[in-house]
Structures are given as structure tokens and as C-alpha cells.
Motif scaffolding. Sequence first.
Motif, PDB file in Angstrom:
ATOM      1  N   GLY A  14     -11.372  13.468  -2.216  1.00  0.00           N
ATOM      2  CA  GLY A  14     -12.409  13.292  -3.218  1.00  0.00           C
ATOM      3  C   GLY A  14     -12.345  14.247  -4.385  1.00  0.00           C
ATOM      4  N   ARG A  15     -11.321  15.090  -4.434  1.00  0.00           N
ATOM      5  CA  ARG A  15     -11.182  16.004  -5.581  1.00  0.00           C
ATOM      6  C   ARG A  15      -9.714  16.062  -5.985  1.00  0.00           C
ATOM      7  N   HIS A  16      -9.443  15.638  -7.207  1.00  0.00           N
ATOM      8  CA  HIS A  16      -8.078  15.581  -7.708  1.00  0.00           C
ATOM      9  C   HIS A  16      -8.084  15.999  -9.182  1.00  0.00           C
TER      10      HIS A  16
ATOM     11  N   GLY B 298      -1.943  20.586   4.519  1.00  0.00           N
ATOM     12  CA  GLY B 298      -3.179  20.954   3.835  1.00  0.00           C
ATOM     13  C   GLY B 298      -2.926  21.875   2.649  1.00  0.00           C
ATOM     14  N   ARG B 299      -3.814  21.783   1.652  1.00  0.00           N
ATOM     15  CA  ARG B 299      -3.792  22.650   0.471  1.00  0.00           C
ATOM     16  C   ARG B 299      -2.501  22.508  -0.331  1.00  0.00           C
ATOM     17  N   GLN B 300      -2.005  21.280  -0.446  1.00  0.00           N
ATOM     18  CA  GLN B 300      -0.766  21.053  -1.180  1.00  0.00           C
ATOM     19  C   GLN B 300      -0.948  19.922  -2.193  1.00  0.00           C
ATOM     20  N   CYS B 301      -0.641  20.187  -3.461  1.00  0.00           N
ATOM     21  CA  CYS B 301      -0.766  19.171  -4.501  1.00  0.00           C
ATOM     22  C   CYS B 301       0.425  18.226  -4.487  1.00  0.00           C
ATOM     23  N   ALA B 302       0.165  16.976  -4.846  1.00  0.00           N
ATOM     24  CA  ALA B 302       1.203  15.946  -4.921  1.00  0.00           C
ATOM     25  C   ALA B 302       1.031  15.198  -6.231  1.00  0.00           C
TER      26      ALA B 302
ATOM     27  N   TYR C  92       0.839  -1.199   0.000  1.00  0.00           N
ATOM     28  CA  TYR C  92       0.000   0.000   0.000  1.00  0.00           C
ATOM     29  C   TYR C  92       0.874   1.249   0.000  1.00  0.00           C
ATOM     30  N   ILE C  93       0.410   2.282  -0.688  1.00  0.00           N
ATOM     31  CA  ILE C  93       1.111   3.564  -0.764  1.00  0.00           C
ATOM     32  C   ILE C  93       0.184   4.636  -0.210  1.00  0.00           C
ATOM     33  N   GLN C  94       0.627   5.308   0.846  1.00  0.00           N
ATOM     34  CA  GLN C  94      -0.160   6.395   1.429  1.00  0.00           C
ATOM     35  C   GLN C  94       0.522   7.718   1.118  1.00  0.00           C
ATOM     36  N   ILE C  95      -0.189   8.611   0.434  1.00  0.00           N
ATOM     37  CA  ILE C  95       0.337   9.928   0.081  1.00  0.00           C
ATOM     38  C   ILE C  95      -0.398  10.949   0.941  1.00  0.00           C
TER      39      ILE C  95
ATOM     40  N   ASN D 109      -2.494  14.090 -10.408  1.00  0.00           N
ATOM     41  CA  ASN D 109      -2.250  15.247  -9.539  1.00  0.00           C
ATOM     42  C   ASN D 109      -3.182  15.173  -8.326  1.00  0.00           C
ATOM     43  N   PHE D 110      -2.749  14.451  -7.300  1.00  0.00           N
ATOM     44  CA  PHE D 110      -3.583  14.318  -6.110  1.00  0.00           C
ATOM     45  C   PHE D 110      -3.702  15.668  -5.406  1.00  0.00           C
ATOM     46  N   PHE D 111      -4.908  15.948  -4.932  1.00  0.00           N
ATOM     47  CA  PHE D 111      -5.271  17.143  -4.167  1.00  0.00           C
ATOM     48  C   PHE D 111      -5.361  18.410  -5.027  1.00  0.00           C
TER      49      PHE D 111
END
Length: 764
Positions: free
Chosen positions: A255-257, A194-198, A186-189, A303-305
Amino acid sequence: MDASLLPPGPSPTAIPRERVVVRGGGMAALTLGAGDRMTVLDPEGLQPALVFVTETDAVEDWEGAGVETLPALLDQGGEGSAEVARLLAENGFAPASLAGRALLSRDGGAGATADVAARADVLVVVAAPGGPMSPDAQDAPTDLIVTVTRARGRGRPLPAPLAPPKLDVRVPAAEARAYTVKAGDYIQIIDVDGRQCADFLAFDAAALEKGEEFGLDAATTRTLMGAAYPGPGLYSKYYDERQLPLVEVIRDTVGRHDTFALACSAKYYEDMGYPGHANCTDNFNAVLAPLGIRERAGWPAINFFYNTAVDHTNAITMDEPWSRPGDYVLLRALTDLVCATSSCADDIDPANGWEPTDIHVRVYDGAENFSKGIAFRMSADAEPRLTRESAFHQSLAAHTRNFVEYRGFWLPTCFTGEGPIAEYWACREKAAVMDLSPLRKFEVTGPDAEILLQRTVTRDMRKLAVGQVVYTALCYDHGGMIDDATVFRLSPTNFRVVCGEEFTGAWLRTKAAEWGLNVHVRASTDQLHNIAVQGPLSRDILSEVIWTGPTQPAITELKWFRFAVARLGGPTGPALVVSRTGYTGELGFEIWCHPKDGKALFDAVWAAGAPKGMKPLGLSALDMLRIEAGLVFAGYDFCDQTDPYEAGIGFAVAEKDEDFVGKAALARRKANPARKLVGLVIEGNDAVGHGDPLFVGRAQVGDVTSATRSPILKAQIALARIDVAHAATDTAIEIGKLDGHRKRIGAQIAPFPHFDPQKTKVRS
């Protein structure tokens, strides 16, 4: 401002506060350092708070003693107890060694608070004790809110690991890191502040060894999934260009990426006037080059987040991310992978809240077993809660794998080997059983309980007898609906409100405080799960399994919109409440139990009902049934811009002398109606759905609110809200498709509801 909300503007780390929810009957652990302060809030009242510390000298003004020991609370197995036990073990603390004290008492009012200040580093456990609530009682343990204010200069700590990590990697702001992951791991990002894209890349490791690059492909994924960004559940995978899945989404607390744009590149910043600006593409090129992966001018990453969207003009827009401190995405590798994760370097627009911060990556062993879930917030300022299973989930899962997230729970859409049509006919002709546990329940108790409800709901609560249920609306001052609900009267001063919105309870609580009423409004959703048994044979089935005492009506005697306190199987069986209510337009009942008794209840009902042709019923069939019966659904048939008359439930507005919220607005709206909810019978079989516009000539005169194909009426039907000038029965209208004009579907205003308008079945 609520400490849980991030203010607009730069530097989210400038407000070093965190918020933790301790679920009723559960516990949570956190660490405090010198100068940190913890505030515990009881938002609903009457909920004790216990706090345990590993070192009493590390806490100011500690006065322990006389509270339940931590091992006893851990043995009760409330939410969070397993995580607390694991954290204590990892840090070498025996639960019995922690000193405890009562921080809030059982008789505190809503909004009661207490503080704990730390002199030195200390591990703290906060518990919200309380046992299982009997369905006929109203003593539900409720949530506590813990807010931690960090001493100036202390950074925000990471959330506790979900399990012992195999890999723990910090990705500093505006940088990237590469790592390998074994199949099944499992990979947890994690968004730390907060408010940072990965941005995230993944490549098939075996193919790389052969000199072939097969990475995540956004276009392939969107096409196969039919979704902008896959979420946990059946359709949760990201694919490469070979259409082979590389990773699966297990959890998502945001829930939004963004899965349709490139990771930021040098060209973006150059075109904006910032040559030489750090960017994710160059960062990826640098960390992937040693692995033999060729450079690119722009990486097609996940692009998560990243809070981007396509607007009505097809332009790509952006705003600050929705993610909050500690939010994460949990993925599972479906093959051996080479991965790379960046902390987006963008500080020239809202993409990262104007200030890039760190991302953290953890990898867990594939032997771990993490539940699937999407973070669900009932209101904008609520803490996220991952999708959970109801007390009946395992019983229903024996019949289907088709589950969707619904208001924070996994609910079945349909059942293997049956399907919605068969389930529908079982309910109309024999019987069906369905899970309705996501309904929100609130216990309204106290001397002023009747006054509170009399002033906030549209029905006359003074006419509601003990043992009776009533359907009602709750409205804002302007007449728009907050929610619809059923209200149970358990005693002269005790009520239970069953509704759809978590906000309803908070609103009732706010009104009670505003008016200075002596009443408590406490959530009991986690203490009361419920199934509905609906259909012509429902009474016969339940008569075999439900026992009621001599002072309660028997199942055969229970009248429409009445309830009985009951037992399963006999006088010593699990406690139940059975109500003659439902959402299908058929004779039916709802059965309420504590979750610990859910399996026993379902098994007994199934054993009695299956030989009589009873089938389980999912959301797809339920939608057919409720639309035929003219039963409205929040977000479709009504909202806060819709009054009860426009929602087709004007009968729920009582002519009562006393004032209630929205009364004047409702009187004005009733006297001057603009729109009306009507039934439609639709010509042909072209699909019609919620939001489709209604036309008379070129003028739009309304909208479809809900639509279905009716098996019993052999036609496509709908509920629709239309201007009163065109609401007469048999009026011909057209439903617009495409742009509303290039395709039209004929329809006719029909009597409403379509099925059993005199409600002879539910009354039988």
C-alpha cells in the motif's frame, strides 16, 4: 520483539523467522527443513491446533493419533483449504496419507504454545478446526499464529505460488531482468526478504514491433487516477503517454510505493560521492538493449515498495520500505507487454533497509481468477489480510459496481440508478438496508467477564441486563479514546463487544492477563456478519421475515437498545440475533448471522422491503445520515487524543464507584474542559471537510471533524471540535480554506445533533 516485526538496521536476512496466520476454521501449509523449528501460538485461548506431516520420521517426538483426518477438514472448506489441497497435489501427496496429531487442546488459555522441530525436509499442515458459530453462541474458531525459526544458514523460502506459474524469475540483488507477458496474464512482483524496492517498466509490445516506445507514464497515470499510486479497485490502472492503460493493479499487500521519481541512476550515486555504483537505470539499459529499446540516463519507473513521500515543504523524503518478507504486488497485463523488473541497488541510504536483497517475479495464466484486494492491518504488528467480501457482497453487487475498501472489506459507496440522495431519503422516509459486516466483534466469556468490562469500559456493566445493549467508550489511562463500542449481554457471564478496532480485543485480552482474570476474549468477526435495516418502515418489513420464540420479544416488542435471538422465516430457519440499534438516527435494527446464511437473509429482507420502497444504502448516504444525527466516527470525530466529553459522548461515561481505566483522567478533564464537540451550520455551498480549521479573527479555535450537505435541513452542516470559550450556540465563527486566511467561509454554532435531537425517531 515480535518475530513479525523487522528491526531497524541492516541485514533483514539475519533473522530467519517467518510468521503465518492460520485463520479460525482454516488451515495453512509450510515446509520445514532439518533444524527448523515451528512454534504454534493460540493468542486468544480455547482454540485447538492440529498438525499434519507428510513424514513422521522427519519430526522430533512425534506422537500422532486420534485426530480428525485431513480430508475431513479439507471438505469443510475453511480459509486456506483450497491452497493446501493444491500444494499437496502439486507435490504428489494424498491428503489421507498425512499423519495428524493434536498440538494444542480446546481448553488452552490465551498465549498457549507448542513446538514442532524438524529432523529432515517435511511438508506440514497446521489447522485451526472449528465449525460455524451460531449468532447466539460464543464458540468462534479463532486464529493461530505459526512462527518458523530457520536453522542457521537456511535462506528464507518464497511464499507458495498463487497458481501454477507460467514464468518464475529470480532478480538477484542489485540486478534487473526483462521478460514478456501476454495480454490478460498476471504479474506478481515479490519482495523476498522485505524492505527491498523493485522498479518496474512495461512497454506496449505491439508498438515496439513497429519501432515505437510507449511505456508506463507516471504523470499521465497520476493525472487520470487522481492518486499518487493506484490501488486495486475501480481506479487501478497504469497508463502510457497515449492515455492507454497497460497494467491493472489486482492486489497490493503493502500500500505504499513511489510513482513520482526516477529509478536510481548513475548521477544519483555520483552526486553522493559513489562513482561507478550499480544502479537500476544502467541495469534496465543492459537488459532492454537486446530488445531494441533505447538507453536512458534515468528511467521513469514505477518504484514498488519504495517508501518515499512529499513532506509539508514539498521536499521528497524517504525511509525504509514498509514491505515485509513475502509482500507482493499483483498486476494484470491489459495488452501484450515487454516488462523489466529490478532489485534496487541502493545501499547508501534507507531505501532498501541499507542492504539490497532479491526480488522474485512470477507470471500466471490469464485464465486464473484472483480476487482483488489491498492488504489491511488492524495494527502495526498484524499480519496483512487481503480485502474480502462480506456475506452480503454478491447480493449488493447485483445493484452496484461502486465498492471501496473499508477496514478490510469491500463496501458499496452508492448504488447504480439511485445515488446517495435517493438512498438517504429512502432511509428517512421508508427504509434502507446496508452492510455493516466490517464491525469487529469479540466474545467476552468466563466467570470474570463482567469484572473485565466493568474495569475497561466507561459504562456500568453491572446495570446491563441479559438481552440489553449499551453504547460505551474505552479509554487509555490519560482519558484518550481507544474505541467506541456497543456491548451485548448474552448471559450473566457472557458478553459480545462490537466495535471498530481489532486492537480493542487485544487490549481487553492484555488487561485480563494483567489483572489475572478468568475470562476469554475471542474474535468472532468472521463468524458474524450483519446488515442494518433502518427507517420508519423497518419494523414492518422485519416483522414479515423474522421469527422469535415464545421466550423472546417479537420484532414489534423489541425495545431500543435491546436484542432478541431469532430465526429467519420460522422456527427451523437460520439462526439470527436482531438488535434495535443503528447508525442513522432513524428507527432501525441490525441483524446478525453466520456468513453462510447471509444470502438467504438478504434475499428475504429484500423481498419484503423492496415493495415497500426499501433501497440499498451505501457509505456516502450513511455519512449524511450519521452526521445529521450527531453520531461520531473514529478517526474523524475522535481519536486517542480525544476524551468522550470532547467527542460529544460524555453521556457514555457512567458515575460508577469502581475504578476503570481512565477514570481519574476523565474526572479531571470533565472538571476542566478545554474543547467541545458542536454542530455547525455553514453559509453558502463551498465544500468543507474534515480537518478544516475554525477561526475567530486570526486565532484558530478548533477544527471541523465531519461535514456533509444535509438534504433534510437544506444546508451544509458539520460536526466540529472547538475551544469552550467559543462553543456557545449561535456563536459566529469562520472556516479557513487555502492557508486558513486567504479564504474564509462563515458558519454558526448550532444545536447538536442537528436532526431529531430528542431521538424521538429511534425510540419510536
